[in-house]
Enzyme design. Structure first.
Site, PDB file in Angstrom:
ATOM      1  CG  ASN A   1     -26.937  10.988 -39.780  1.00 17.06           C
ATOM      2  OD1 ASN A   1     -28.044  10.538 -39.524  1.00 17.06           O
ATOM      3  ND2 ASN A   1     -25.896  10.180 -40.003  1.00 17.06           N
TER       4      ASN A   1
ATOM      5  CG  ASP B   1     -27.500   2.223 -41.868  1.00 18.51           C
ATOM      6  OD1 ASP B   1     -27.349   3.177 -42.659  1.00 18.51           O
ATOM      7  OD2 ASP B   1     -26.558   1.687 -41.258  1.00 18.51           O
TER       8      ASP B   1
HETATM    9  C1  IPE Z   1     -27.751   5.698 -38.168  1.00 22.27           C
HETATM   10  O1  IPE Z   1     -27.192   5.382 -39.387  1.00 22.27           O
HETATM   11  C2  IPE Z   1     -28.595   6.946 -38.309  1.00 22.27           C
HETATM   12  C3  IPE Z   1     -29.807   6.814 -39.090  1.00 22.27           C
HETATM   13  C4  IPE Z   1     -30.260   5.712 -39.643  1.00 22.27           C
HETATM   14  C5  IPE Z   1     -30.581   8.023 -39.227  1.00 22.27           C
HETATM   15  P1  IPE Z   1     -25.718   5.862 -39.790  1.00 22.27           P
HETATM   16  O2  IPE Z   1     -25.512   5.375 -41.172  1.00 22.27           O
HETATM   17  O3  IPE Z   1     -25.571   7.313 -39.539  1.00 22.27           O
HETATM   18  O4  IPE Z   1     -24.831   5.071 -38.729  1.00 22.27           O
HETATM   19  P2  IPE Z   1     -23.295   4.683 -38.745  1.00 22.27           P
HETATM   20  O5  IPE Z   1     -22.525   5.926 -39.058  1.00 22.27           O
HETATM   21  O6  IPE Z   1     -23.116   3.655 -39.804  1.00 22.27           O
HETATM   22  O7  IPE Z   1     -23.033   4.135 -37.380  1.00 22.27           O
HETATM   23  C1  IPE Z   2     -29.572   5.789 -43.798  1.00 27.82           C
HETATM   24  O1  IPE Z   2     -28.862   5.464 -44.937  1.00 27.82           O
HETATM   25  C2  IPE Z   2     -30.144   7.180 -43.860  1.00 27.82           C
HETATM   26  C3  IPE Z   2     -29.492   8.151 -42.972  1.00 27.82           C
HETATM   27  C4  IPE Z   2     -28.527   7.910 -42.142  1.00 27.82           C
HETATM   28  C5  IPE Z   2     -29.981   9.519 -43.045  1.00 27.82           C
HETATM   29  P1  IPE Z   2     -27.308   5.820 -45.118  1.00 27.82           P
HETATM   30  O2  IPE Z   2     -27.200   7.118 -45.858  1.00 27.82           O
HETATM   31  O3  IPE Z   2     -26.607   5.780 -43.828  1.00 27.82           O
HETATM   32  O4  IPE Z   2     -26.863   4.632 -46.058  1.00 27.82           O
HETATM   33  P2  IPE Z   2     -25.485   3.831 -46.000  1.00 27.82           P
HETATM   34  O5  IPE Z   2     -25.298   3.365 -44.610  1.00 27.82           O
HETATM   35  O6  IPE Z   2     -24.406   4.792 -46.430  1.00 27.82           O
HETATM   36  O7  IPE Z   2     -25.695   2.711 -46.975  1.00 27.82           O
HETATM   37 MG    MG Z   3     -25.624   4.320 -42.834  1.00 28.71          MG
END
Ligand code: IPE
Ligand code: IPE
Ligand code: MG
Length: 244
Positions: free
Chosen positions: A80, A32
């Site tokens: 997602n 993340d």
């Molecule tokens: C979890 O991260 C999913 C992945 C890392 C693929 P998110 O960024 O989607 O999670 P939330 O929404 O902050 O809980």
């Molecule tokens: C994790 O990074 C990747 C996926 C969930 C696909 P994020 O896109 O969730 O990054 P933040 O949480 O917005 O920083």
């Molecule tokens: Mg995230």
């Protein structure tokens, strides 16, 4: 001597109450923070995701060199899909490019690729790339790399429970045998980057007795050194599984 009464140390049984922790066999990572990494640099989110793929490559190599049996990476959750279409399309494009560019290295190094989650809902050409990659690496005997795509743990547990029920027994063992991770070692260590302290529908069942490591490092900045740090911490943990 019962395992619970065994002394700490090499003669205790790893994975049993009171047991010596032993090396981690299966590590999972919630990768993340790509978006925040990009935002801090006034860059588009897509650049953060791209740098995230570079971090994946290095961490997979490190996991293999460190002798991990299994590494599970959360790449795209079933939630997602709520993101804007252009971000989803950037992520799918990176996934496509990653499989194409890295499959030879996996095959050459005896890595077995595995997908958890309902990946058949992804764009058809990616499903095809995935299935080719799975077939090419099916005999891999070094590290199993499981990538979670369109993965949601609640959905996985519901599917597993339904499959167990169809076979006549809804027991813990029967459900476990139907999970996407059924052919993997038990989860030892769950890592989440970016400072969020939540599971976001990842490996809820498998994490029942896993150790957890939360770090503020944003995923694109996560290095093999950070993985080593988490594993070193893991090695100091005493896993009790409810025993003493
Ligand atoms: C979890 O991260 C999913 C992945 C890392 C693929 P998110 O960024 O989607 O999670 P939330 O929404 O902050 O809980
Ligand atoms: C994790 O990074 C990747 C996926 C969930 C696909 P994020 O896109 O969730 O990054 P933040 O949480 O917005 O920083
Ligand atoms: Mg995230």
């Amino acid at each position: 001597m019962s395992p619970a009464a065994a002394p700490r140390g090499d003669d205790a049984v790893a994975g049993q109450p009171g047991g010596y922790t032993g090396p981690a066999r299966h590590v999972a990572i919630i990768m993340d923070g790509n978006g925040r990494w990009a935002k801090k640099r006034f860059l588009p989110r897509a650049v953060g995701h791209k740098r995230g793929v570079d971090a994946v490559r290095e961490v997979v190599r490190a996991a293999r060199h460190m002798g991990l049996e299994a590494l599970t990476l959360y790449a795209f959750s079933s939630e997602n899909w709520k993101r804007p279409e252009d971000e989803i399309s950037d992520l799918m494009g990176l996934l496509r490019a990653f499989i194409r560019s890295d499959i030879d290295e996996f095959a050459a190094n005896d890595v077995r690729l595995k997908i958890i989650g309902d990946y058949k809902m992804l764009p058809a050409d990616i499903v095809e790339l995935i299935e080719d990659a799975l077939a090419r690496t099916a005999q891999g005997r070094s590290t199993t790399l499981a990538i979670a795509l369109n993965y949601g743990s609640q959905q996985e547990i519901a599917r597993a429970a339904a499959a167990a029920a169809a076979k006549g027994a809804v027991t813990v063992e029967a459900i476990e045998a139907e999970l996407d991770t059924a052919d993997m070692p038990p989860l030892d260590l769950l890592i989440r980057t970016s400072g969020e302290i939540r599971l976001s529908n990842f490996l809820l069942w498998q994490a029942a007795y896993a150790e957890m490591w939360f770090t503020d490092v944003l995923w694109p900045d996560f290095t093999p050194g950070h993985l080593r740090e988490a594993l070193d911490h893991y090695a100091t943990r005493e896993r009790r599984y409810g025993g003493r």
